[in-house]
Design a protein around this motif. Sequence first.
Motif, PDB file in Angstrom:
ATOM      1  N   MET A  25     -48.124 -29.500 -22.270  1.00  0.00           N
ATOM      2  CA  MET A  25     -49.526 -29.106 -22.078  1.00  0.00           C
ATOM      3  C   MET A  25     -50.393 -29.451 -23.294  1.00  0.00           C
ATOM      4  N   ASN A  26     -49.811 -30.159 -24.270  1.00  0.00           N
ATOM      5  CA  ASN A  26     -50.561 -30.569 -25.476  1.00  0.00           C
ATOM      6  C   ASN A  26     -51.056 -29.369 -26.289  1.00  0.00           C
ATOM      7  N   LEU A  27     -50.302 -28.279 -26.242  1.00  0.00           N
ATOM      8  CA  LEU A  27     -50.672 -27.103 -27.041  1.00  0.00           C
ATOM      9  C   LEU A  27     -50.042 -27.191 -28.425  1.00  0.00           C
ATOM     10  N   ASP A  28     -48.875 -27.810 -28.503  1.00  0.00           N
ATOM     11  CA  ASP A  28     -48.227 -28.036 -29.790  1.00  0.00           C
ATOM     12  C   ASP A  28     -47.969 -29.527 -29.937  1.00  0.00           C
ATOM     13  N   ILE A  29     -48.055 -30.000 -31.173  1.00  0.00           N
ATOM     14  CA  ILE A  29     -47.800 -31.417 -31.412  1.00  0.00           C
ATOM     15  C   ILE A  29     -46.300 -31.653 -31.450  1.00  0.00           C
ATOM     16  N   TYR A  30     -45.855 -32.644 -30.702  1.00  0.00           N
ATOM     17  CA  TYR A  30     -44.428 -32.918 -30.608  1.00  0.00           C
ATOM     18  C   TYR A  30     -43.823 -33.295 -31.960  1.00  0.00           C
ATOM     19  N   CYS A  31     -42.592 -32.827 -32.207  1.00  0.00           N
ATOM     20  CA  CYS A  31     -41.742 -33.387 -33.255  1.00  0.00           C
ATOM     21  C   CYS A  31     -40.315 -33.133 -32.786  1.00  0.00           C
ATOM     22  N   ASP A  32     -39.339 -33.802 -33.407  1.00  0.00           N
ATOM     23  CA  ASP A  32     -37.981 -33.705 -32.875  1.00  0.00           C
ATOM     24  C   ASP A  32     -37.464 -32.259 -32.870  1.00  0.00           C
ATOM     25  N   SER A  33     -37.881 -31.447 -33.832  1.00  0.00           N
ATOM     26  CA  SER A  33     -37.393 -30.061 -33.914  1.00  0.00           C
ATOM     27  C   SER A  33     -38.344 -29.074 -33.240  1.00  0.00           C
ATOM     28  N   TYR A  34     -39.056 -29.506 -32.208  1.00  0.00           N
ATOM     29  CA  TYR A  34     -40.128 -28.638 -31.697  1.00  0.00           C
ATOM     30  C   TYR A  34     -39.628 -27.301 -31.172  1.00  0.00           C
ATOM     31  N   VAL A  35     -38.410 -27.245 -30.631  1.00  0.00           N
ATOM     32  CA  VAL A  35     -37.915 -25.958 -30.104  1.00  0.00           C
ATOM     33  C   VAL A  35     -37.655 -24.981 -31.255  1.00  0.00           C
ATOM     34  N   ASP A  36     -36.954 -25.446 -32.279  1.00  0.00           N
ATOM     35  CA  ASP A  36     -36.680 -24.598 -33.453  1.00  0.00           C
ATOM     36  C   ASP A  36     -37.970 -24.074 -34.062  1.00  0.00           C
ATOM     37  N   ILE A  37     -38.933 -24.982 -34.168  1.00  0.00           N
ATOM     38  CA  ILE A  37     -40.176 -24.619 -34.824  1.00  0.00           C
ATOM     39  C   ILE A  37     -40.949 -23.597 -33.997  1.00  0.00           C
ATOM     40  N   TYR A  38     -40.904 -23.757 -32.678  1.00  0.00           N
ATOM     41  CA  TYR A  38     -41.599 -22.778 -31.832  1.00  0.00           C
ATOM     42  C   TYR A  38     -40.995 -21.391 -32.034  1.00  0.00           C
ATOM     43  N   VAL A  39     -39.685 -21.339 -32.133  1.00  0.00           N
ATOM     44  CA  VAL A  39     -39.004 -20.049 -32.280  1.00  0.00           C
ATOM     45  C   VAL A  39     -39.289 -19.447 -33.661  1.00  0.00           C
ATOM     46  N   LYS A  40     -39.284 -20.304 -34.682  1.00  0.00           N
ATOM     47  CA  LYS A  40     -39.392 -19.790 -36.057  1.00  0.00           C
ATOM     48  C   LYS A  40     -40.833 -19.507 -36.478  1.00  0.00           C
ATOM     49  N   GLN A  41     -41.762 -20.316 -35.986  1.00  0.00           N
ATOM     50  CA  GLN A  41     -43.121 -20.251 -36.525  1.00  0.00           C
ATOM     51  C   GLN A  41     -43.863 -19.040 -35.991  1.00  0.00           C
ATOM     52  N   LYS A  42     -44.297 -18.199 -36.898  1.00  0.00           N
ATOM     53  CA  LYS A  42     -45.019 -16.996 -36.466  1.00  0.00           C
ATOM     54  C   LYS A  42     -46.519 -17.259 -36.498  1.00  0.00           C
TER      55      LYS A  42
END
Lengths: 325, 264
Positions: B247-264
């Motif tokens: 949905m273009n809400l977050d900019i893609y990167c290879d670790s996008y799942v980890d970052i979504y979980v970690k980033q507050k």
Amino acid sequence: MAFSAMKEKYSSQVHTVVLGATKEEGGTRDYTITVGGEGALPFLHFEGEVPHRPVVALEVWDVVPEWHESLAPYFGDVYNDPAAWAKKCVMEYNADLVVLRLKGADPDVADASPEDCAKVVKDVLAAVGCPLIVLGCGNPEKDSKVLPAVAEATSGEKLLIGVADQENYKSITAACIVHNHNIIAGSPIDINICKQLNILITEMNLPADRIVIDPTTAALGYGLEYGYSIMERARIGALQGDKMLAMPIICNVGHEVWRSKEANASSEDYPAWGDQANRSILWEATTAAALLQAGANILIMRHPKALALVKQNIEELMVPTSFDD
Amino acid sequence: MFIIGERINGMFKDIAQAIRNEDPRPVQEWARKQDSAGARYLDINTGPAASDPIKAMRWLVEVTQEVTDLPLCLDSTNYDVIEAGLEVCKRPAMINSVPAEWPKMERVFAMAAKYDAAVIGLAMNEEGIPKDADTRVALAMELVAAADSFGIPMENLYIDPLVLPCNVGQDHGPEVMQTLRQVKLLANPAPRTVVGLSNISQGIKGNRALINRTFAAMAIANGLDAAVGDACDEELMAIIATARVIMNLDIYCDSYVDIYVKQK
């Protein structure tokens, strides 16, 4: 009727990075420079804070550069002496800081040893009191030997060291962690790699506020708009809370502009283009002005007159605007 | 879209028991777990069994805040219980929830203004849950107008279109999706939207997780901002991270799942 400005609200801001360390902080600099911290898109003071103005650096090489002859009147006398050259950039041309490019380390140039490179860096540090940016020669293999040696020899100075890319970031990051420096994370006009490299570096435990992004930029007329849109996208992401894109941005303006035909071609060959000296200065200043609007925090310039124009532009842009009165 | 962790709820046996024995360990364990799994808020519900729900709410808020900095989503139909929780919240909380009914809206929105809290507004009233999208949107509009009259900014109002289990209220599915889209047109800036994710599979014996995850992806495509759900479902969190990228809400990167979980 009263005018009410539509204002964007942002939830986050760009990280701040401190360049240089004073004696009390473990270095030898006379002062430090803080970049970043914006809570709005570039210079939209009415939407958010722009706490630190963008800064401009001039380039110094460790070997005599094969630059266009129109630069010789400004630097020709110090081409042989990086320390004197750096001093001139700061004292005479008012650069906020100096970039030392260790071109001589390149195996195809002078193949200078890591120890020799470290010595040049120390000489430059001794000559000027401003924070220092140190760039490798661009050969990834050599840089991964030279930059850690420089980091070690200048431990605690909080240099800005680069450029680390996906191939060589590990050795440079490790050296920056151990010796308390900042790092430049470079990506090839690619927002996804830019973000990923920041993640990889922070996963090695270098804090996000010690990273500066080099998104790769081009000169006016050579694809500037690609880099511009990447920078813009990174900034919007940062303001919306993407912490892995929220690093200050450095742009290698002089290096790119002085590769362009427009900066170098003589007036004899292209009479319609006007005087080469003026044209090149304007080409460099205009490229820098555009990158400022895209969100650049550190501009690496080459021509002192282009630097002066950009500094003036920054002064004007930093006058706060408000629609609240 | 972010997850409001659903696990600190007296409906679960371990939490009910913790409340009875005033044993903070199970509560704090779930707080930590949901925090590190990527929840952005933690729902706090004393459950029906608490003998003194006001005391229980206060205690749950306090022991949860001892181990996490996440904001809390205070979940009760009793507004005295919610207010008791708000009094001890360290960070601006979320109130879960209020229907489009007076005088409930007055009580809740005044309380939200006082404590700088966000509010979940339910697209229902005395007549129950609407069958179609139009009625849901009309009730959402009442919530928007009421919130605005109390000075609640739209980014602090979360409209819940109300989801029914897909085996009993199958015809509600498309209506919910349509409501999610239309709510965004009610004001500028738009109110936010929230759903109770697990409601879609309530009472279903089959693969509940599959239904919840699929619903999450579809709802995000329709603009959903938040969901009360199981933050510890790794697959769900990965799906949310992926849907956010698509949905273009977050900019893609290879670790996008980890970052979504970690980033507050």
